[in-house]
Write a protein that holds these residues in place. Structure first.
Motif, PDB file in Angstrom:
ATOM      1  N   ARG A  69      11.161 -11.035  16.407  1.00 31.90           N
ATOM      2  CA  ARG A  69      10.827  -9.605  16.373  1.00 31.90           C
ATOM      3  C   ARG A  69      11.652  -8.805  17.384  1.00 31.90           C
ATOM      4  O   ARG A  69      12.150  -7.718  17.083  1.00 31.90           O
ATOM      5  CB  ARG A  69       9.331  -9.402  16.622  1.00 31.90           C
ATOM      6  N   GLU A  70      11.828  -9.332  18.573  1.00 27.33           N
ATOM      7  CA  GLU A  70      12.583  -8.622  19.615  1.00 27.33           C
ATOM      8  C   GLU A  70      14.032  -8.391  19.189  1.00 27.33           C
ATOM      9  O   GLU A  70      14.574  -7.305  19.372  1.00 27.33           O
ATOM     10  CB  GLU A  70      12.539  -9.442  20.911  1.00 27.33           C
ATOM     11  N   THR A  71      14.644  -9.397  18.607  1.00 25.77           N
ATOM     12  CA  THR A  71      16.026  -9.249  18.142  1.00 25.77           C
ATOM     13  C   THR A  71      16.100  -8.248  16.995  1.00 25.77           C
ATOM     14  O   THR A  71      16.990  -7.395  16.962  1.00 25.77           O
ATOM     15  CB  THR A  71      16.595 -10.612  17.706  1.00 25.77           C
ATOM     16  N   GLY A  72      15.165  -8.329  16.052  1.00 22.65           N
ATOM     17  CA  GLY A  72      15.124  -7.371  14.950  1.00 22.65           C
ATOM     18  C   GLY A  72      14.969  -5.941  15.446  1.00 22.65           C
ATOM     19  O   GLY A  72      15.632  -5.029  14.958  1.00 22.65           O
ATOM     20  N   ASP A  73      14.111  -5.747  16.433  1.00 25.56           N
ATOM     21  CA  ASP A  73      13.929  -4.417  17.014  1.00 25.56           C
ATOM     22  C   ASP A  73      15.213  -3.936  17.686  1.00 25.56           C
ATOM     23  O   ASP A  73      15.559  -2.761  17.604  1.00 25.56           O
ATOM     24  CB  ASP A  73      12.775  -4.416  18.020  1.00 25.56           C
ATOM     25  N   ALA A  74      15.915  -4.846  18.339  1.00 26.89           N
ATOM     26  CA  ALA A  74      17.180  -4.488  19.003  1.00 26.89           C
ATOM     27  C   ALA A  74      18.223  -4.068  17.967  1.00 26.89           C
ATOM     28  O   ALA A  74      18.949  -3.084  18.172  1.00 26.89           O
ATOM     29  CB  ALA A  74      17.686  -5.659  19.842  1.00 26.89           C
ATOM     30  N   VAL A  75      18.292  -4.783  16.849  1.00 30.89           N
ATOM     31  CA  VAL A  75      19.224  -4.423  15.780  1.00 30.89           C
ATOM     32  C   VAL A  75      18.886  -3.041  15.243  1.00 30.89           C
ATOM     33  O   VAL A  75      19.755  -2.185  15.069  1.00 30.89           O
ATOM     34  CB  VAL A  75      19.208  -5.477  14.647  1.00 30.89           C
ATOM     35  N   ARG A  76      17.595  -2.780  14.989  1.00 28.96           N
ATOM     36  CA  ARG A  76      17.179  -1.463  14.488  1.00 28.96           C
ATOM     37  C   ARG A  76      17.533  -0.349  15.480  1.00 28.96           C
ATOM     38  O   ARG A  76      17.988   0.726  15.079  1.00 28.96           O
ATOM     39  CB  ARG A  76      15.677  -1.458  14.191  1.00 28.96           C
ATOM     40  N   GLU A  77      17.330  -0.609  16.766  1.00 26.49           N
ATOM     41  CA  GLU A  77      17.655   0.400  17.780  1.00 26.49           C
ATOM     42  C   GLU A  77      19.152   0.684  17.818  1.00 26.49           C
ATOM     43  O   GLU A  77      19.573   1.844  17.887  1.00 26.49           O
ATOM     44  CB  GLU A  77      17.171  -0.055  19.157  1.00 26.49           C
ATOM     45  N   LEU A  78      19.957  -0.353  17.770  1.00 27.71           N
ATOM     46  CA  LEU A  78      21.403  -0.156  17.766  1.00 27.71           C
ATOM     47  C   LEU A  78      21.853   0.615  16.526  1.00 27.71           C
ATOM     48  O   LEU A  78      22.704   1.508  16.616  1.00 27.71           O
ATOM     49  CB  LEU A  78      22.119  -1.503  17.842  1.00 27.71           C
ATOM     50  N   MET A  79      21.259   0.302  15.374  1.00 26.31           N
ATOM     51  CA  MET A  79      21.606   1.024  14.156  1.00 26.31           C
ATOM     52  C   MET A  79      21.252   2.502  14.271  1.00 26.31           C
ATOM     53  O   MET A  79      22.000   3.366  13.812  1.00 26.31           O
ATOM     54  CB  MET A  79      20.895   0.401  12.958  1.00 26.31           C
ATOM     55  N   SER A  80      20.113   2.816  14.894  1.00 25.24           N
ATOM     56  CA  SER A  80      19.700   4.212  15.034  1.00 25.24           C
ATOM     57  C   SER A  80      20.674   4.998  15.909  1.00 25.24           C
ATOM     58  O   SER A  80      20.766   6.213  15.803  1.00 25.24           O
ATOM     59  CB  SER A  80      18.289   4.305  15.609  1.00 25.24           C
ATOM     60  N   LYS A  81      21.410   4.286  16.759  1.00 17.65           N
ATOM     61  CA  LYS A  81      22.409   4.924  17.624  1.00 17.65           C
ATOM     62  C   LYS A  81      23.794   4.932  16.978  1.00 17.65           C
ATOM     63  O   LYS A  81      24.749   5.420  17.571  1.00 17.65           O
ATOM     64  CB  LYS A  81      22.475   4.193  18.966  1.00 17.65           C
TER      65      LYS A  81
END
Length: 142
Positions: A69-81
């Motif tokens: 979950r933590e890695t998935g959240d990090a990917v989503r955050e990077l995509m939002s940027k």
């Protein structure tokens, strides 16, 4: 010797990404296969019309156990940027393509602009991936 056959971009929603890449960008579906044995994993690819040997995999961000979950959240955050994947498209007429894509609802973050290598513009897909649209001058790289 090898060739590039496909590249992958992370997407938030495969159906939404499919609509964007086919209806707004005019790409065609290359494959859309669901594999029940892999938890209904969906292999979804699109590509430019007239370039059948290249495809873009529209890959959902994996859930645990494939990606924690933590890695998935990090990917989503990077995509939002906007720091996920970048796709580079070329065209013979960047300004005309800009007008056509804008009319289909593509929102550009950079309109066509003269650069030393050609005319370049940029937009993002529905998941935040950058897409560059460039008309490269013939003299570049010669």
């Amino acid at each position: 010797m090898f060739k590039i056959g496909s590249m992958q971009v992370w997407v938030h929603d495969q159906d939404e990404a499919l609509q964007f890449y086919t209806r707004k960008l005019g790409m065609e579906v290359r494959s859309d296969v669901t594999v029940p044995e892999l938890g209904n994993f969906r292999w979804l690819t699109v590509g430019p019309v007239g370039q059948p040997d290249i495809s873009i995999v529209l890959m959902p961000i994996p859930q645990p156990p494939m990606m924690d979950r933590e890695t998935g959240d990090a990917v989503r955050e990077l995509m939002s940027k906007g720091v996920g994947a970048t796709i580079f498209l070329t065209t013979d007429d960047c300004r005309k393509a800009y007008e056509e894509l804008s009319a289909r609802g593509v929102e550009f973050v950079e309109p066509p602009e003269e650069r030393p290598y050609g005319i370049d513009s940029g937009f993002r897909d529905v998941s935040g991936n950058h897409i560059r649209l460039t008309q490269v001058y013939d003299s570049v790289g010669s």
